[in-house]
Design an enzyme around this catalytic site. Sequence first.
Site, mmCIF file in Angstrom:
data_model
loop_
_atom_site.group_PDB
_atom_site.id
_atom_site.type_symbol
_atom_site.label_atom_id
_atom_site.label_comp_id
_atom_site.label_asym_id
_atom_site.label_seq_id
_atom_site.Cartn_x
_atom_site.Cartn_y
_atom_site.Cartn_z
ATOM 1 N N HIS A 155 11.020 -10.483 26.970
ATOM 2 C CA HIS A 155 9.672 -10.127 26.522
ATOM 3 C C HIS A 155 9.107 -8.972 27.358
ATOM 4 O O HIS A 155 8.067 -9.094 28.012
ATOM 5 C CB HIS A 155 8.746 -11.345 26.593
ATOM 6 C CG HIS A 155 7.550 -11.212 25.682
ATOM 7 N ND1 HIS A 155 6.881 -12.288 25.165
ATOM 8 C CD2 HIS A 155 6.901 -10.123 25.187
ATOM 9 C CE1 HIS A 155 5.868 -11.880 24.403
ATOM 10 N NE2 HIS A 155 5.876 -10.559 24.404
ATOM 11 N N ARG B 104 0.860 -1.180 0.000
ATOM 12 C CA ARG B 104 0.000 0.000 0.000
ATOM 13 C C ARG B 104 0.902 1.237 0.000
ATOM 14 O O ARG B 104 2.125 1.127 0.077
ATOM 15 C CB ARG B 104 -0.927 0.015 1.212
ATOM 16 C CG ARG B 104 -0.228 0.079 2.563
ATOM 17 C CD ARG B 104 -1.233 -0.017 3.701
ATOM 18 N NE ARG B 104 -0.653 0.190 5.012
ATOM 19 C CZ ARG B 104 -0.070 -0.738 5.741
ATOM 20 N NH1 ARG B 104 0.021 -1.981 5.268
ATOM 21 N NH2 ARG B 104 0.414 -0.462 6.938
#
Length: 317
Positions: free
Chosen positions: A275, A172
């Site tokens: 994390h 896009r």
Amino acid sequence: MTAHIWLPIPPDDIEGLPEGPDYRYWNGGADFPADPADCVFYVVPYMQPPGVGLRPLPQMRSVEVVQTLSAGIDHVEPGLRHLRPGVRLCNARGVHEASTAELTLALILASLRGVPDFVRAQDRGEWLGGFRPALADKTVLIVGYGSIGAAIEDRLAPFELARVVRVARSGRTTERGPVHPLAELPALLPHADVVILSTPLNDSTRHLADDSFLARMKDGALLVNIARGGVVDTKALLAELESGRITAALDVTDPEPLPREHPLWRAPGVLISPHVGGPTSAFMPRARRLLVEQLTRYVNREPLTNVILMTEPPGEH
């Protein structure tokens, strides 16, 4: 039946919740706060061990909305088959972008400038000088250009990069330039100095960074994974790291948590954080705002935000 809304944050700690619903607090404990069959809006506990948030789903016969407090939904998807058709699954877009993008920049800069080496040298009382790579003038490839990918580019803007290349599932055009489709990734990898993985984990992205992907990265390039551990083939990454050809900065791993004796801990050229892209001081205020907005929309029967998918009848795809 009394309709319940299950929250992983005590309702009294969330200012602005709409009046009327019967709120129940559950953050993954052994005992449910009520009959799961009476829950109509389920907010999945955040940062709990795998499978915890799935436990009540088979009994949630009345649930209409499943809301995660994470950007990814892969930890919830296995339980969706238990739900009736038409249940809306919503993610936490808007909650984690800033913190995850901050960590991404921290990992890149720490890796390029050798901060882990400096910390180890400090422990030894050693003055470790010398030249290190800069982020300036580098080409950065962002694989997965959703809201987090865009937030990362926001923070890259002041660093005088040579180029930012964006890749997503489908191509896009944005205000900043083109987003290349995933099919063009093999041709783009050899030109990137830093490759950032910020894509969701699904069937099309599992082991996206496999031996072929990694072999296409240029010598000396840095791989940064702030997506999910399963996006990278750990065995293939270990081989590249041990050869010394590329380096890596990983906030997520496969397996996770990484076992103490796993060779990835000791691989050369890797920086590992546990994390921590999302859990920062920014999380709770933004999570509360999201829940107030979503529940206000739900109570007023207005369209919800962040709807990722709706469950389908068994056998449909």
